[in-house]
Design a protein around this motif. Structure first.
Motif, short mmCIF file in Angstrom:
data_model
loop_
_atom_site.label_atom_id
_atom_site.label_comp_id
_atom_site.label_asym_id
_atom_site.label_seq_id
_atom_site.Cartn_x
_atom_site.Cartn_y
_atom_site.Cartn_z
N GLY A 79 24.42 11.87 10.55
CA GLY A 79 24.58 10.86 11.58
C GLY A 79 24.32 9.43 11.15
O GLY A 79 24.13 8.55 11.98
N THR A 80 24.30 9.16 9.83
CA THR A 80 23.98 7.81 9.35
C THR A 80 25.19 7.03 8.85
O THR A 80 25.03 5.96 8.29
CB THR A 80 22.92 7.85 8.23
N GLY A 81 26.37 7.57 9.04
CA GLY A 81 27.57 6.89 8.56
C GLY A 81 28.15 5.93 9.59
O GLY A 81 27.44 5.43 10.46
N PHE A 82 29.45 5.71 9.50
CA PHE A 82 30.11 4.73 10.37
C PHE A 82 31.15 5.33 11.30
O PHE A 82 31.88 4.61 11.94
CB PHE A 82 30.77 3.64 9.52
N THR A 83 31.23 6.65 11.40
CA THR A 83 32.20 7.21 12.34
C THR A 83 31.71 6.95 13.76
O THR A 83 30.53 6.62 13.98
CB THR A 83 32.41 8.73 12.15
N SER A 84 32.58 7.13 14.71
CA SER A 84 32.20 6.88 16.11
C SER A 84 31.10 7.82 16.58
O SER A 84 30.37 7.50 17.52
CB SER A 84 33.43 7.00 17.02
N ARG A 85 30.94 8.97 15.95
CA ARG A 85 29.92 9.95 16.35
C ARG A 85 28.59 9.75 15.62
O ARG A 85 27.60 10.38 15.98
CB ARG A 85 30.41 11.37 16.09
N ASP A 86 28.53 8.91 14.59
CA ASP A 86 27.30 8.71 13.83
C ASP A 86 26.35 7.81 14.61
O ASP A 86 26.61 6.62 14.78
CB ASP A 86 27.60 8.09 12.46
N SER A 87 25.23 8.39 15.07
CA SER A 87 24.34 7.61 15.93
C SER A 87 22.85 7.77 15.61
O SER A 87 22.00 7.36 16.40
CB SER A 87 24.60 7.98 17.40
N PRO A 89 20.86 6.12 13.41
CA PRO A 89 20.11 4.85 13.41
C PRO A 89 19.89 4.29 14.82
O PRO A 89 18.80 3.81 15.14
CB PRO A 89 20.97 3.92 12.56
N GLU A 90 20.89 4.38 15.67
CA GLU A 90 20.77 3.88 17.04
C GLU A 90 19.76 4.71 17.82
O GLU A 90 19.04 4.19 18.68
CB GLU A 90 22.12 3.89 17.75
N ALA A 91 19.70 6.00 17.54
CA ALA A 91 18.74 6.88 18.22
C ALA A 91 17.31 6.61 17.77
O ALA A 91 16.39 6.58 18.59
CB ALA A 91 19.10 8.34 17.97
N ILE A 120 27.56 1.21 0.55
CA ILE A 120 27.33 0.26 1.65
C ILE A 120 27.61 0.89 3.01
O ILE A 120 27.20 0.35 4.03
CB ILE A 120 28.13 -1.05 1.49
N GLN A 121 28.27 2.04 3.02
CA GLN A 121 28.54 2.72 4.28
C GLN A 121 27.41 3.65 4.68
O GLN A 121 27.49 4.31 5.72
CB GLN A 121 29.86 3.48 4.21
N SER A 122 26.34 3.70 3.88
CA SER A 122 25.17 4.50 4.23
C SER A 122 24.22 3.66 5.07
O SER A 122 23.84 2.56 4.68
CB SER A 122 24.43 4.97 2.98
N ARG A 123 23.84 4.20 6.20
CA ARG A 123 22.86 3.52 7.05
C ARG A 123 21.53 4.27 7.01
O ARG A 123 20.82 4.36 8.01
CB ARG A 123 23.40 3.39 8.46
N ALA A 124 21.18 4.81 5.82
CA ALA A 124 19.90 5.49 5.64
C ALA A 124 18.78 4.53 6.01
O ALA A 124 18.84 3.34 5.69
CB ALA A 124 19.76 5.96 4.20
N LEU A 133 5.87 9.69 9.77
CA LEU A 133 6.84 9.05 8.88
C LEU A 133 8.18 9.74 9.05
O LEU A 133 8.26 10.97 9.00
CB LEU A 133 6.37 9.15 7.43
N ILE A 134 9.23 8.96 9.27
CA ILE A 134 10.56 9.50 9.56
C ILE A 134 11.56 8.93 8.57
O ILE A 134 11.67 7.71 8.42
CB ILE A 134 10.99 9.16 11.00
N PHE A 135 12.29 9.82 7.89
CA PHE A 135 13.35 9.43 6.99
C PHE A 135 14.67 9.91 7.57
O PHE A 135 14.80 11.08 7.91
CB PHE A 135 13.18 10.07 5.60
N CYS A 136 15.65 9.01 7.70
CA CYS A 136 16.99 9.34 8.20
C CYS A 136 17.95 9.25 7.04
O CYS A 136 18.19 8.17 6.50
CB CYS A 136 17.38 8.37 9.31
N LEU A 137 18.52 10.39 6.66
CA LEU A 137 19.34 10.52 5.46
C LEU A 137 20.78 10.86 5.82
O LEU A 137 21.03 11.49 6.85
CB LEU A 137 18.80 11.65 4.58
N PRO A 138 21.70 10.51 4.94
CA PRO A 138 23.07 10.99 5.14
C PRO A 138 23.09 12.52 5.13
O PRO A 138 22.15 13.17 4.65
CB PRO A 138 23.83 10.42 3.94
#
Length: 182
Positions: A79-87, A89-91, A120-124, A133-138
């Motif tokens: 959920g860390t990419g740029f598709t419309s379903r990747d959310s 980071p927002e969550a 650059i398309q990774s929003r990790a 501690l929370i890590f959000c990974l591709p």
């Protein structure tokens, strides 16, 4: 002097959350990869879940773990990419008390050598919420390997100097890299 490192590993309780509209326990290879790495590093798997890529389902599961005294670290894959379903980071961003800016920066720096400018398309991202501690990974296995092997494993090891995140997560003596005062 003043930096906190421990003489032995301090096992942390780590939960793994996979964010995916299609994966099941049988097909969740990145979640299973992280679980295998957590256990082989000597930590404890506190819980595992799979939720669809929905801001509120991600927040609900993460919030449950953040509120639990039994979970010290959350690894989220997907959920860390740029598709419309990747959310992811927002969550997660609204839940963070502090953002660990260096994680995403370092992850993309390391990934550049592996995948070039596609990094650059990774929003990790990573952050602290209620001393969790929370890590959000591709969601790719390669990204999970990179994040764990090159960054996360060392930062969850109390023996790692000069600084690691363990003093921020559990009640142990804190040195210069820990939090201030008592």
């Amino acid at each position: 002097m003043g930096h906190h490192t421990a003489a032995e590993l301090i096992a942390l309780n780590i939960a793994v959350l996979t964010v995916s509209d299609t994966r099941t326990l049988d097909t969740d290879t990145s979640g299973q990869l992280l679980i295998d790495k957590v256990i082989s590093a000597g930590h404890t798997l506190a819980d595992r879940a799979i939720v669809i890529d929905d801001i509120y389902q991600i927040r609900a599961q993460a919030s449950q773990w953040i509120a639990s005294a039994k979970v010290e670290v959350i690894l989220i894959t997907g959920g860390t990419g740029f598709t419309s379903r990747d959310s992811t980071p927002e969550a997660m961003t609204p839940l963070f008390d502090k953002v660990v800016e260096g994680f995403g920066e370092l992850f993309r720096h390391i990934s550049f050598a592996q995948i070039g400018t596609s990094t650059i398309q990774s929003r990790a991202l990573a952050g602290l919420a209620n001393n969790t501690l929370i890590f959000c990974l591709p969601g790719s296995n390669n990204a999970c390997h990179t994040a764990w092997d090159e960054i996360i494993n060392a930062q969850l090891d109390a023996r790692q100097g000069p600084c690691n995140f363990v003093p921020h997560l559990i009640d142990i003596e804190r040195g210069e890299c820990g939090v201030r005062g008592n």
